[in-house]
Design a protein around this motif. Structure first.
Motif, PDB file in Angstrom:
ATOM      1  N   LYS A 140      66.494 -33.326  84.829  1.00 21.42           N
ATOM      2  CA  LYS A 140      65.314 -32.771  84.818  1.00 21.42           C
ATOM      3  C   LYS A 140      64.206 -31.997  83.515  1.00 21.42           C
ATOM      4  O   LYS A 140      63.923 -32.069  83.073  1.00 21.42           O
ATOM      5  N   THR A 182      75.934 -43.609  85.834  1.00 19.36           N
ATOM      6  CA  THR A 182      75.629 -43.417  87.174  1.00 19.36           C
ATOM      7  C   THR A 182      75.445 -43.830  88.138  1.00 19.36           C
ATOM      8  O   THR A 182      75.435 -45.488  88.228  1.00 19.36           O
ATOM      9  N   ILE A 215      75.133 -35.401  80.131  1.00 18.22           N
ATOM     10  CA  ILE A 215      73.918 -35.151  81.490  1.00 18.22           C
ATOM     11  C   ILE A 215      73.687 -37.355  81.696  1.00 18.22           C
ATOM     12  O   ILE A 215      73.371 -37.943  81.003  1.00 18.22           O
ATOM     13  N   PRO A 216      73.913 -37.267  83.265  1.00 24.64           N
ATOM     14  CA  PRO A 216      73.646 -39.106  83.804  1.00 24.64           C
ATOM     15  C   PRO A 216      72.149 -38.609  83.561  1.00 24.64           C
ATOM     16  O   PRO A 216      71.291 -38.176  83.807  1.00 24.64           O
ATOM     17  N   PHE A 217      71.619 -39.986  83.616  1.00 26.69           N
ATOM     18  CA  PHE A 217      70.216 -40.318  83.417  1.00 26.69           C
ATOM     19  C   PHE A 217      70.307 -40.454  85.198  1.00 26.69           C
ATOM     20  O   PHE A 217      69.771 -41.956  85.844  1.00 26.69           O
ATOM     21  N   ASP A 218      69.970 -39.422  85.821  1.00 27.58           N
ATOM     22  CA  ASP A 218      70.344 -39.793  86.849  1.00 27.58           C
ATOM     23  C   ASP A 218      68.538 -38.373  87.604  1.00 27.58           C
ATOM     24  O   ASP A 218      68.722 -37.490  87.686  1.00 27.58           O
ATOM     25  N   ILE A 243      79.604 -40.391  81.778  1.00 29.32           N
ATOM     26  CA  ILE A 243      79.161 -41.125  83.464  1.00 29.32           C
ATOM     27  C   ILE A 243      77.929 -42.070  83.614  1.00 29.32           C
ATOM     28  O   ILE A 243      77.388 -41.852  83.276  1.00 29.32           O
ATOM     29  N   ARG A 258      67.524 -36.790  89.803  1.00 32.30           N
ATOM     30  CA  ARG A 258      67.839 -36.120  90.980  1.00 32.30           C
ATOM     31  C   ARG A 258      68.754 -35.065  90.296  1.00 32.30           C
ATOM     32  O   ARG A 258      68.380 -33.564  90.951  1.00 32.30           O
ATOM     33  N   ASN A 259      69.428 -35.074  89.071  1.00 33.70           N
ATOM     34  CA  ASN A 259      70.000 -33.893  88.395  1.00 33.70           C
ATOM     35  C   ASN A 259      68.994 -33.115  87.334  1.00 33.70           C
ATOM     36  O   ASN A 259      67.984 -33.300  87.032  1.00 33.70           O
ATOM     37  N   ILE A 260      69.846 -31.601  88.046  1.00 26.75           N
ATOM     38  CA  ILE A 260      69.012 -30.207  87.117  1.00 26.75           C
ATOM     39  C   ILE A 260      69.077 -30.808  85.813  1.00 26.75           C
ATOM     40  O   ILE A 260      68.218 -30.274  85.574  1.00 26.75           O
ATOM     41  N   TYR A 261      70.110 -30.951  84.820  1.00 25.52           N
ATOM     42  CA  TYR A 261      70.379 -31.667  83.845  1.00 25.52           C
ATOM     43  C   TYR A 261      69.378 -31.958  83.402  1.00 25.52           C
ATOM     44  O   TYR A 261      68.420 -32.393  82.391  1.00 25.52           O
ATOM     45  N   ASN A 287      73.750 -41.666  78.422  1.00 24.15           N
ATOM     46  CA  ASN A 287      73.872 -40.241  78.496  1.00 24.15           C
ATOM     47  C   ASN A 287      72.982 -39.456  77.589  1.00 24.15           C
ATOM     48  O   ASN A 287      73.929 -39.909  76.653  1.00 24.15           O
ATOM     49  N   HIS A 323      74.720 -36.482  94.161  1.00 27.67           N
ATOM     50  CA  HIS A 323      74.701 -36.972  92.819  1.00 27.67           C
ATOM     51  C   HIS A 323      75.590 -37.469  91.876  1.00 27.67           C
ATOM     52  O   HIS A 323      76.214 -36.552  92.296  1.00 27.67           O
TER      53      HIS A 323
END
Lengths: 400, 62
Positions: free
Chosen positions: B45, A355, B35-38, A353, B40-43, B19, A322
């Motif tokens: 979360k 998303t 950190i992306p606003f995704d 970056i 799934r990303n551990i950071y 970000n 991801h």
């Protein structure tokens, strides 16, 4: 029991049909099959674990976890129940190649200090995570669910000899399901084989079919008294980290050491020899979750953005799981140049970056995402350029 | 010590996105992560958990 002994028989034929041999059969000589060989489990890519031999270590080979999840050699991380201080030093070391068949192993060593004993619901250990979409051939969720078998080499130092816990835990999209297996570790390298039967809730709950976590296998080295349960090889919808009855407290002495390598998870009910992959195969599997652009003047093509920035999309050898987080090497500062018709200009503001979404196959592109470098000056918008990385960049899209 | 600071940016089509930058200081050693606003990303979360605990990131630079 009837015993049929055959001497000097070189050919067996049956005119009416196929010959079926029901019991387990051992051929002590060479076995040649002139027709097709049709196994019940895969001949290649049997091992669902990547980097089970600890060959790939993109983050380094020495780690000092305390209370937070720490990502170790690629594919491996620490597990902390109740934010437990799993106060250890974890390194990758050479192993007894003639014993395990592996070049490297993971060494977990309790830290001096004194080590922190697990209280009530504390737990500490290590784990490996599998994507759900890569486990659909297990056919969980129905009566055709398949048994799997976990095998690995392990040993401990003298004071740490005892009982430990292996907990496989799968996720169906809303609920976790666990088994708890006891293993008795000794000071001698031993290959352990754990059958994980397809039973209980695996017959009614399917592993989530996404690129997120579908299964995690834990090796718990300590557990608090509130989390001790009887060992069970039946899947139940239990979420929690647990230790089995008799669980040893690995952190009761700073001299304690635990070693692990040659980890394999495969279909079937009997372990086969470890499937050795090439370094490249393991590295590519690892780069789906962690990727590094080196500091040795790596160039990435892009285009300028306004008068002070640029966009580029670094290529990863495989689609990442991801959108990754971007990191600088520990203790390093931003040090990047945008090279365009005006020469080289520093673009050393924080990197952004964008998303991106991924489909169920894990992504439609091999880029790690669109990066935006800023902090330059004098650029003409929309011109071809490239970024030069004078310091490395890490990309992390680990499962959790 | 951990600090979070928002970062405003634009993509190639000039569409804005955001970000958050995590900076960790451990003695003289500083690490920085975008950190992306995704989800799934551990950071990300970890950041959401930090926000849920009542914390607020520093605003982005103008």
């Amino acid at each position: 029991m009837a015993v049929l002994k055959l001497n000097n028989v070189t050919t067996i034929t049956e005119s009416s049909g196929a010959i079926t041999i029901t019991p387990n059969t051992t051929a002590s000589g060479n076995l040649t099959v002139s027709g097709d060989l049709v196994p019940s489990t895969p001949l290649s890519h049997r091992n669902m674990v990547y980097n089970g031999g600890m060959k790939v270590a993109q983050r380094g080979t020495s780690f000092s976890p305390t209370t937070e999840v720490t990502y170790l050699m690629d594919g491996w991380r620490t597990a902390h129940g109740n934010i437990y201080n799993f106060d250890t030093t974890i390194t990758r070391v050479a192993t007894g190649f003639n014993e395990t068949g592996q070049t490297y192993c993971m060494k977990v060593e309790a830290d001096a200090g004194p080590p922190t004993a697990p209280a009530t619901s504390d737990n500490g250990g290590i784990s490996h995570i599998f994507e759900g979409q890569d486990l659909q051939h297990l056919q969980y969720g129905g009566s055709n669910a398949k048994d799997i078998v976990l095998s690995f080499w392990a040993k401990v130092s003298t004071n740490a000899v005892g009982t430990y816990t292996v907990q496989p835990r799968f996720y169906d999209g809303s609920t976790y399901h666990s088994q708890y297996h006891a293993i008795s570790l000794t000071t001698t390298w031993t290959q352990y084989e754990i059958l994980i039967p397809a039973n209980g809730s695996a017959l009614t709950s399917a592993i989530t079919n996404t690129n997120t976590k579908g299964l995690e296998i834990f090796w718990f080295l300590c557990a608090g008294v509130d989390d001790i349960v009887s060992a069970t090889s039946t899947w139940n919808d239990i979420t929690g980290y647990r230790g089995v009855t008799g669980q040893t407290n690995f952190l009761d002495s700073a001299d304690n050491e635990f070693y692990l390598t040659g980890v394999q998870l495969e279909l079937g009910s009997n372990a086969t020899p470890f499937e050795h992959r090439t370094f490249q195969d393991d590295l590519l599997s690892c780069q789906r979750y962690f990727y590094v652009i080196g500091s040795n003047r790596h160039y990435i093509a892009g285009r300028t953005s306004g008068s002070s920035g640029m966009h580029c999309a670094p290529t990863c050898p495989v689609p990442m799981n991801h959108t990754p987080a971007i990191g600088l090497a520990t203790g390093k500062s931003r040090n990047y140049d945008c090279i365009n018709q005006n020469g080289a200009t520093g673009v050393n503001s924080a990197i952004a970056i964008e998303t991106y979404s991924t489909d169920i196959t894990g992504g439609t592109q091999n880029t790690v995402g669109n990066l935006h470098f800023t902090g330059g000056s004098g650029f003409t918008d929309g011109r071809v350029c490239c970024v030069r990385t004078n310091e490395g960049i890490t990309f992390e899209s680990e499962l959790s | 010590m951990v600090k979070y600071k928002l970062l405003n940016s634009i993509n190639e089509d000039k569409h804005p996105y955001q970000n958050v930058i995590k900076t960790t200081e451990n003695g003289d050693v500083v690490t920085e992560i975008t950190i992306p606003f995704d989800e799934r990303n551990i950071y990300y979360k970890e950041y959401l958990k930090w926000v849920a605990e009542g914390n607020t990131a520093e605003p982005a630079d103008e």
